[in-house]
Design a protein around this motif. Structure first.
Motif, PDB file in Angstrom:
ATOM      1  N   CYS A   1      35.329  28.319  40.757  1.00 37.69           N
ATOM      2  CA  CYS A   1      34.041  29.206  40.098  1.00 37.69           C
ATOM      3  C   CYS A   1      33.706  29.991  39.043  1.00 37.69           C
ATOM      4  N   TYR A   2      34.916  30.721  38.851  1.00 38.99           N
ATOM      5  CA  TYR A   2      35.346  31.117  37.874  1.00 38.99           C
ATOM      6  C   TYR A   2      36.763  31.001  37.088  1.00 38.99           C
ATOM      7  N   ALA A   3      37.049  29.587  37.012  1.00 37.86           N
ATOM      8  CA  ALA A   3      38.352  29.556  36.978  1.00 37.86           C
ATOM      9  C   ALA A   3      38.527  29.714  34.991  1.00 37.86           C
ATOM     10  N   GLY A   4      39.664  30.394  35.083  1.00 39.35           N
ATOM     11  CA  GLY A   4      40.196  30.971  33.438  1.00 39.35           C
ATOM     12  C   GLY A   4      39.252  32.013  32.665  1.00 39.35           C
ATOM     13  N   GLU A   5      38.350  32.741  33.750  1.00 35.19           N
ATOM     14  CA  GLU A   5      37.648  34.536  33.577  1.00 35.19           C
ATOM     15  C   GLU A   5      38.868  34.824  34.538  1.00 35.19           C
ATOM     16  N   GLU A   6      38.543  36.663  33.542  1.00 33.03           N
ATOM     17  CA  GLU A   6      39.423  37.791  34.397  1.00 33.03           C
ATOM     18  C   GLU A   6      38.875  38.303  35.661  1.00 33.03           C
ATOM     19  N   ALA A   7      37.022  38.390  34.862  1.00 24.03           N
ATOM     20  CA  ALA A   7      36.608  38.666  36.404  1.00 24.03           C
ATOM     21  C   ALA A   7      35.660  38.120  36.540  1.00 24.03           C
TER      22      ALA A   7
END
Length: 525
Positions: free
Chosen positions: A88-94
């Motif tokens: 759900c947060y692909a490509g995000e650090e956190a």
């Protein structure tokens, strides 16, 4: 700023807001017991301290039933949604810390109210929610604490939240009448329909529809699938006292490990408030944080070796590693701070120690549609690193800071205590218990005395030891010389949290103390 303790011969209620304490006292006077009163206090706090806690958050409970003669723990924390995963947060650090995508765990508080009240209470849920509904519908004087936090976090509020907490685009003045009609309507639905109104009825439907329309992840199925659980508390023997905490996913065992370490030192030869006192507590807590950070998560996903961590021989080895003159270097991640702790003891000997939170001030900053319910952002503490112990996975509880405490002697409660704050909870708990047990302080004196909090706070790069400047200058100097990054803070600084405690002496008298750093009250008779 300090006052003497409140002493009652039969009852005691402590909380961080005087109206919540009054709600508990009203329920006791109405014929309810400690369990009824505790739920009333919890619900009232969800209304009158909305920046710290609410119906969209979690709660943990330690209960002692005089009839059963045992301490039980209730885990009222929610799990991530069935469809919430790292992708759900692909490509995000956190995970975002605010907004609808930070609200990924089901609120567990309403379920916990039902479990505690249904399991041990005498009144109906509707009766114990009555004070909270009245405060929400009729309004109450907005507290200085809510005012300050509204100024601090107002920019993080969603339009629906801002319409409630920043009416007309401005922070309401402290002392002005603050009304939450939408929240009152949600509380009435809960009072009439019980927990199912929240998890399977209109409230669940309203929240899930809002989430779907706003890009959130929680679904109606996530709410319907939620269930908190009764559990055996974790405990240790400390100088003959049985000290209890809620088991993981709570960090409560961290305080027990610290106490096991401290048991190897003679407090009779350590002056309270001295360099030796503060240095020893900080160093013992650092060691317990090191193990906490290594293992703490949802025990359904990873084994947590409590039998090893709470082994007395292990604590002996850790105690021997503490240098009396040098601070250990240890780094820990900031874990939030905004919480509300309260406790109740009744005339039958029943006792409830409990704590609740939205995680950050105002949680995710999101109010779900017209429900008036602020959603927590507790799930934002999950890691997106697949190798991290607390990595995000579907239907999982996260590492949780909430940790109410209770200590018994000869099988009966003698101390109930806890505090606001994330990293600060085991620290302040250790301060309070050592002050009451080793130095004979009553709860009010223990709460009033200068406190510290070690660790990072959000946005700050250093592991500071923040110490109230009432501590003697020579003590602060010696702490600095030992390698602590000392930063003096205010005389009664909110950064060290809002702590409260109850003691029960050999005569059965109940002594209550509440924090002068907040808006609380102790009420007993």
């Amino acid at each position: 700023m300090t006052t003497g303790p409140v002493i009652g011969t039969k009852t005691m209620v402590v909380s961080p807001h005087y109206l919540a304490s009054a709600a508990g006292a009203r329920i006791l006077q109405k014929g309810g017991n400690a369990f009824d009163a505790a739920v009333a206090v919890s619900a009232a706090l969800a209304v009158v301290y909305p920046h710290m806690t609410g119906l969209g958050g979690d709660a943990f409970w330690l209960t002692y039933s005089a009839g059963e003669g045992r301490v039980r723990a209730y885990n009222g924390s929610g799990r991530s949604g069935y469809g919430v995963c790292r992708d759900c947060y692909a490509g995000e650090e956190a995970i975002p810390r605010r907004g609808v995508r930070s609200a990924i765990t089901v609120p567990g508080m309403a379920d916990s109210w039902s479990a505690v009240q249904r399991g041990y209470g005498r009144l109906t849920l509707g009766e114990v929610l009555e004070p909270a509904i009245g405060y929400a519908a009729g309004g109450f004087p907005l507290s200085p604490d809510q005012y300050g936090n509204s100024v601090l976090a107002g920019a993080a509020l969603s339009p629906e939240a801002a319409a409630i907490y920043l009416p007309g685009g401005a922070v309401p003045a402290a002392g002005s009448r603050f009304v939450q009609r939408q929240l009152a309507a949600s509380l009435r639905l809960l009072a009439e329909g019980g927990r199912d109104a929240f998890y399977k009825g209109q409230i669940a439907g309203d929240i899930s529809r809002y989430m779907r329309a706003s890009g959130g992840y929680l679904t109606r199925e996530d709410f319907a699938g939620h269930q908190g659980n009764w559990d055996e508390p974790v405990s240790t023997d400390y100088h003959g006292y049985a000290v209890y905490q809620v088991p993981p996913n709570s960090q409560g065992f961290t305080a027990l490990l610290a106490l096991n370490i401290l048991e190897h030192f003679n407090f009779g030869g350590i002056a309270h408030g001295s360099y030796e006192y503060y240095h020893l507590l900080v160093e013992a807590l650092k060691l317990s944080f090191r193990d906490r950070d290594r293992v703490l998560t949802d025990p359904a996903f990873s084994r947590i070796p409590l039998e090893q961590l709470l082994d007395k021989q292990y604590a002996s080895l850790l105690a021997a590693s503490i240098s009396p003159v040098k601070a250990a270097v240890f780094s820990s991640e900031p874990v939030g701070r905004d919480t509300a702790y309260a406790a109740v003891v009744d005339d039958e000997g029943n006792a409830v120690s409990f704590i609740q939170s939205l995680y950050f001030e105002f949680g995710s900053g999101v109010v779900a549609g017209n429900t008036g319910i602020l959603l927590q952002n507790r799930g934002s503490f999950f890691s997106l690193d697949p190798g991290h112990i607390n990595t995000l996975e579907p239907h999982k509880r996260t590492f949780h800071t909430l940790m109410p405490a209770m200590a018994c002697l000869d099988g009966k409660p003698v101390y109930l205590w806890g505090t606001q704050g994330g990293e600060g909870q085991p620290q302040t708990q250790s301060l309070l218990l050592t002050r009451m047990l080793h130095y004979g302080m009553d709860p009010q004196a223990a709460v009033d005395a200068p406190r510290f909090v070690w660790g990072r706070t959000w946005g700050e790069p250093t592991q500071e030891l923040k110490v109230e400047r009432r501590v003697a200058p020579e003590v602060l100097s010696k702490l600095s010389e030992a390698g602590h990054l000392v930063r003096p803070v205010g005389d009664y600084d909110g950064i060290v949290g809002h702590a409260h405690a109850i003691s029960i002496d050999a005569n059965g008298y109940r002594c209550g103390g509440t924090d002068p750093r907040c808006d609380g009250a102790a009420i007993g008779w």
